[in-house]
Design an enzyme around this catalytic site. Sequence first.
Site, PDB file in Angstrom:
ATOM      1  N   GLU A  53       0.863  -1.174   0.000  1.00 45.98           N
ATOM      2  CA  GLU A  53       0.000   0.000   0.000  1.00 45.98           C
ATOM      3  C   GLU A  53       0.906   1.233   0.000  1.00 45.98           C
ATOM      4  O   GLU A  53       1.574   1.512   0.986  1.00 45.98           O
ATOM      5  CB  GLU A  53      -0.886  -0.029   1.244  1.00 45.98           C
ATOM      6  CG  GLU A  53      -1.823   1.134   1.397  1.00 45.98           C
ATOM      7  CD  GLU A  53      -2.569   1.088   2.721  1.00 45.98           C
ATOM      8  OE1 GLU A  53      -3.012   2.166   3.160  1.00 45.98           O
ATOM      9  OE2 GLU A  53      -2.701   0.005   3.319  1.00 45.98           O
ATOM     10  N   ASP A  64      -4.150  10.282   9.412  1.00 53.57           N
ATOM     11  CA  ASP A  64      -2.862   9.664   9.725  1.00 53.57           C
ATOM     12  C   ASP A  64      -2.320  10.115  11.073  1.00 53.57           C
ATOM     13  O   ASP A  64      -2.440  11.266  11.459  1.00 53.57           O
ATOM     14  CB  ASP A  64      -1.846  10.004   8.625  1.00 53.57           C
ATOM     15  CG  ASP A  64      -2.269   9.463   7.277  1.00 53.57           C
ATOM     16  OD1 ASP A  64      -2.779   8.332   7.251  1.00 53.57           O
ATOM     17  OD2 ASP A  64      -2.111  10.163   6.269  1.00 53.57           O
TER      18      ASP A  64
END
EC number: 4.2.1.20
Length: 264
Positions: A53, A64
């Site tokens: 990924e 994130d």
Amino acid sequence: MTEHGSSVAKAILAANQERRGALVGYLPVGFPDLDTSVEAAIAMARSGADVLEFGVPYSDPVMDGAVIQEATQTALAAGFRLADVFEAVRRVRDAVDVPVLVMTYWNPVMQYGVDAFARDLAAAGGAGLITPDITPDSADDWIAASEAHGLDRVFLAAPSSTDARLALVSRASTGFVYTVSTMGITGERAELDAAARGLTARLREQGATLACVGIGISTAEQVAGALEYADGAIVGTAFVRALRDGGVPQLAETVAGIARGTAR
């Protein structure tokens, strides 16, 4: 949920037959620089990751955690360009036969052009996109482009999603459904939220055939725990930290160690 022709689904199914399930490994493109990120992704594949990924660095990474935010800011400061994504995917696919998904917020794809992005990703050998900030009912352009260019669409499901939403995500996703283990940002947690197990069961009831759980997984034990109910485990922060602290050698060692959680 359609899986025919999906290299991602095939890799996950193979891992489920051979071991407990699949390991999906995340790294940002361009961290700490483009060449190293390519070398790192190749090392991940060779050390036990079944699916790669590649994250697109973004100036406002709302999903994130701190380690990944720091890495993406480093990549942006080093001059990351969106074209680097296609180059990185191409170079990785030239070296290893492991499917490469790209995880990206939607704005860069819109700016590039949805069909053009899909075309260039497919030409580079990419497998598809993970899209954390769009939902299937607002993704008509992407669904059409992915169909036209043979790319997987990985949408996210969260514990707060209704059954109707989970059914929609299950129908629209190919490759797998990204099962969010906890509400909040990515990173490491001492214990995975029990909601992930319930969410995966609810997804299967709504037609999802493959579900991979992410957010908060950072050890072989947590991978093994996730694979008790999911088809794959997604690890990001632990790998980014290893690359940051010890370069590609430490990353490879960390991937190999965490991949032990997939063994029967």
